[in-house]
Design a protein around this motif. Structure first.
Motif, mmCIF file in Angstrom:
data_model
loop_
_atom_site.group_PDB
_atom_site.id
_atom_site.type_symbol
_atom_site.label_atom_id
_atom_site.label_comp_id
_atom_site.label_asym_id
_atom_site.label_seq_id
_atom_site.Cartn_x
_atom_site.Cartn_y
_atom_site.Cartn_z
ATOM 1 N N GLY A 75 52.938 14.563 31.619
ATOM 2 C CA GLY A 75 54.300 14.642 31.485
ATOM 3 C C GLY A 75 54.784 16.227 31.655
ATOM 4 N N LEU A 76 53.976 17.095 31.146
ATOM 5 C CA LEU A 76 54.367 18.241 31.461
ATOM 6 C C LEU A 76 54.874 18.764 32.957
ATOM 7 C CD1 LEU A 76 52.345 20.340 28.949
ATOM 8 C CD2 LEU A 76 54.706 19.366 28.644
ATOM 9 N N GLU A 77 53.646 18.279 33.826
ATOM 10 C CA GLU A 77 53.860 18.654 35.244
ATOM 11 C C GLU A 77 54.843 17.634 35.962
ATOM 12 O OE1 GLU A 77 53.165 20.471 39.008
ATOM 13 O OE2 GLU A 77 52.379 20.987 36.797
ATOM 14 N N VAL A 78 54.792 16.551 35.463
ATOM 15 C CA VAL A 78 56.137 15.751 36.019
ATOM 16 C C VAL A 78 57.347 16.455 35.645
ATOM 17 C CG1 VAL A 78 57.237 13.641 35.745
ATOM 18 C CG2 VAL A 78 54.920 13.462 35.955
ATOM 19 N N ASP A 101 53.232 22.260 20.757
ATOM 20 C CA ASP A 101 53.212 21.265 21.632
ATOM 21 C C ASP A 101 54.748 21.137 22.108
ATOM 22 O OD1 ASP A 101 50.462 20.593 22.029
ATOM 23 O OD2 ASP A 101 50.454 19.721 20.075
ATOM 24 N N ARG A 102 55.552 21.047 21.154
ATOM 25 C CA ARG A 102 57.014 20.656 21.350
ATOM 26 C C ARG A 102 57.559 21.759 22.205
ATOM 27 N NH1 ARG A 102 56.687 18.684 15.904
ATOM 28 N NH2 ARG A 102 57.804 20.842 15.247
ATOM 29 N N ILE A 103 57.131 23.183 21.909
ATOM 30 C CA ILE A 103 57.709 24.170 22.539
ATOM 31 C C ILE A 103 57.326 24.312 24.154
ATOM 32 C CG2 ILE A 103 57.540 26.614 23.075
ATOM 33 C CD1 ILE A 103 57.393 26.988 19.941
ATOM 34 N N GLU A 104 55.988 23.640 24.263
ATOM 35 C CA GLU A 104 55.403 23.388 25.680
ATOM 36 C C GLU A 104 56.158 22.719 26.490
ATOM 37 O OE1 GLU A 104 51.101 23.388 27.560
ATOM 38 O OE2 GLU A 104 51.304 22.402 25.697
ATOM 39 N N GLY A 105 56.659 21.416 25.670
ATOM 40 C CA GLY A 105 57.301 20.522 26.531
ATOM 41 C C GLY A 105 58.859 21.076 26.978
ATOM 42 N N PHE A 200 69.124 18.398 11.235
ATOM 43 C CA PHE A 200 68.156 19.100 11.191
ATOM 44 C C PHE A 200 66.906 18.721 12.375
ATOM 45 C CE2 PHE A 200 67.591 14.455 9.481
ATOM 46 C CZ PHE A 200 66.389 14.338 10.271
ATOM 47 N N GLY A 201 66.116 19.802 12.294
ATOM 48 C CA GLY A 201 65.370 19.656 13.779
ATOM 49 C C GLY A 201 64.350 21.150 13.686
ATOM 50 N N ASP A 202 63.580 21.147 14.550
ATOM 51 C CA ASP A 202 62.827 22.230 14.897
ATOM 52 C C ASP A 202 63.577 23.492 15.474
ATOM 53 O OD1 ASP A 202 60.906 24.169 15.749
ATOM 54 O OD2 ASP A 202 59.367 22.782 16.592
ATOM 55 N N LEU A 203 63.649 24.348 14.774
ATOM 56 C CA LEU A 203 64.650 25.554 15.085
ATOM 57 C C LEU A 203 63.933 26.240 16.429
ATOM 58 C CD1 LEU A 203 65.339 27.174 11.871
ATOM 59 C CD2 LEU A 203 66.697 25.641 13.241
ATOM 60 N N SER A 204 62.687 26.081 16.740
ATOM 61 C CA SER A 204 62.154 26.791 18.051
ATOM 62 C C SER A 204 62.777 25.911 19.140
ATOM 63 C CB SER A 204 60.586 26.377 18.144
ATOM 64 O OG SER A 204 60.248 25.029 18.079
ATOM 65 N N THR A 205 63.416 24.994 19.046
ATOM 66 C CA THR A 205 63.950 24.277 20.109
ATOM 67 C C THR A 205 65.333 25.365 20.618
ATOM 68 O OG1 THR A 205 63.789 21.914 19.334
ATOM 69 C CG2 THR A 205 65.746 22.456 21.045
ATOM 70 N N VAL A 206 65.953 25.595 19.650
ATOM 71 C CA VAL A 206 66.956 26.530 20.053
ATOM 72 C C VAL A 206 66.311 28.159 20.675
ATOM 73 C CG1 VAL A 206 68.709 28.093 19.267
ATOM 74 C CG2 VAL A 206 68.455 25.761 18.400
ATOM 75 N N THR A 207 65.342 28.419 20.019
ATOM 76 C CA THR A 207 64.712 29.699 20.563
ATOM 77 C C THR A 207 64.334 29.731 22.009
ATOM 78 O OG1 THR A 207 64.001 30.219 18.227
ATOM 79 C CG2 THR A 207 62.961 31.337 20.061
ATOM 80 N N VAL A 208 63.848 28.374 22.119
ATOM 81 C CA VAL A 208 63.225 28.118 23.642
ATOM 82 C C VAL A 208 64.232 28.219 24.946
ATOM 83 C CG1 VAL A 208 61.825 26.743 25.301
ATOM 84 C CG2 VAL A 208 61.203 27.044 23.186
ATOM 85 N N HIS A 209 65.354 27.473 24.161
ATOM 86 C CA HIS A 209 66.409 27.377 25.226
ATOM 87 C C HIS A 209 67.294 28.614 25.187
ATOM 88 C CE1 HIS A 209 65.781 22.996 24.958
ATOM 89 N NE2 HIS A 209 66.765 23.031 25.900
#
Length: 239
Positions: A75-78, A101-105, A200-209
């Protein structure tokens, strides 16, 4: 902030948008596709990465629901290959629960993710939310200018110093939010609630974006001038 003249574009519905569901588990694929079809969406199905890439080439989707663990091409390569072609929104499904793993996605180009097992209803709501933003909000917004940025929220286009920027759906939402609130500091929790509409959710989502957005709007992403960090607080868009 300067408002630009605008017409009155028609409201666009998210029904009849085309969604590509990529999932090798037949039960998960059937349930996800069934719920999305019941919501009025056109659904194409792919069982692996090769099938997904070929189908997306023949019939470009408006959004992709993509399993992370796929046979053949994962999925990552796709996600990377799809994002290299066009800025299609991607929701990644993952059975891997770690933050890395979530950050990688997210770094591969996903706009959103759901952990397995997931609620099919929540998947439909996430898909509708992203599509609604990508095709225009119910109340059209006037284009405006802030500093070097000229943004048209209804058409979802943005230019920096006259140069068009190619952003994913979430990157556009994030930039638009910051440009509407210049010089204000927002924590990651506030951004998750205001931009992602998550309580609520993983705050790393914001960091990555934020990191991905800086790579597209800053002359030197390592020394940002527009989207700056206020240490121990959050982020600010400098007018």
């Amino acid at each position: 902030m300067t408002t630009l003249p605008t017409g009155s574009p028609s409201v666009r519905d998210v029904r009849d948008r085309r969604v590509l569901v990529v999932e090798d588990d037949p039960t998960v694929r059937e349930v996800a596709s069934g719920y999305l079809r019941s919501a009025g969406l056109i659904v194409d199905e792919a069982v692996d990465g090769f099938d997904a890439l070929a189908l997306a080439e023949r019939t470009p989707p408006d959004l992709v629901v993509l399993d992370r663990m796929l046979p053949g091409v994962d999925g990552l390569e796709v996600a990377r290959r799809l994002r290299s072609r066009r800025p299609v929104p991607i929701i990644m499904l993952t059975a891997l629960g770690s933050t890395d793993d979530r950050i990688e996605g997210l770094e591969a180009g996903a706009d959103d993710y759901l952990a397995k097992p997931f609620s099919p209803r929540e998947l439909v709501l996430r898909v509708q939310s992203i599509l609604r933003r990508s095709v225009g909000e119910l109340a059209p917004e006037a284009p405006f200018v802030l500093g070097a940025f000229a943004i048209d929220p209804s058409n979802r286009t943005v230019r920096k110093a006259g140069r068009s920027l190619t952003l994913t759906a979430r990157e556009f939402d994030l930039l638009a939010f910051f440009l509407k609130h210049p010089n204000q500091v927002f924590s990651r929790e506030q951004l998750l609630k205001e931009v992602w509409r998550w309580d609520f959710g993983d705050l790393s989502t914001v960091t990555v974006h934020v990191r991905r957005l800086r790579e597209k709007i800053e002359d030197d992403p390592t020394k940002p001038r527009h989207l700056t960090t206020v240490w121990a607080v959050g982020y600010r868009m400098s007018a």
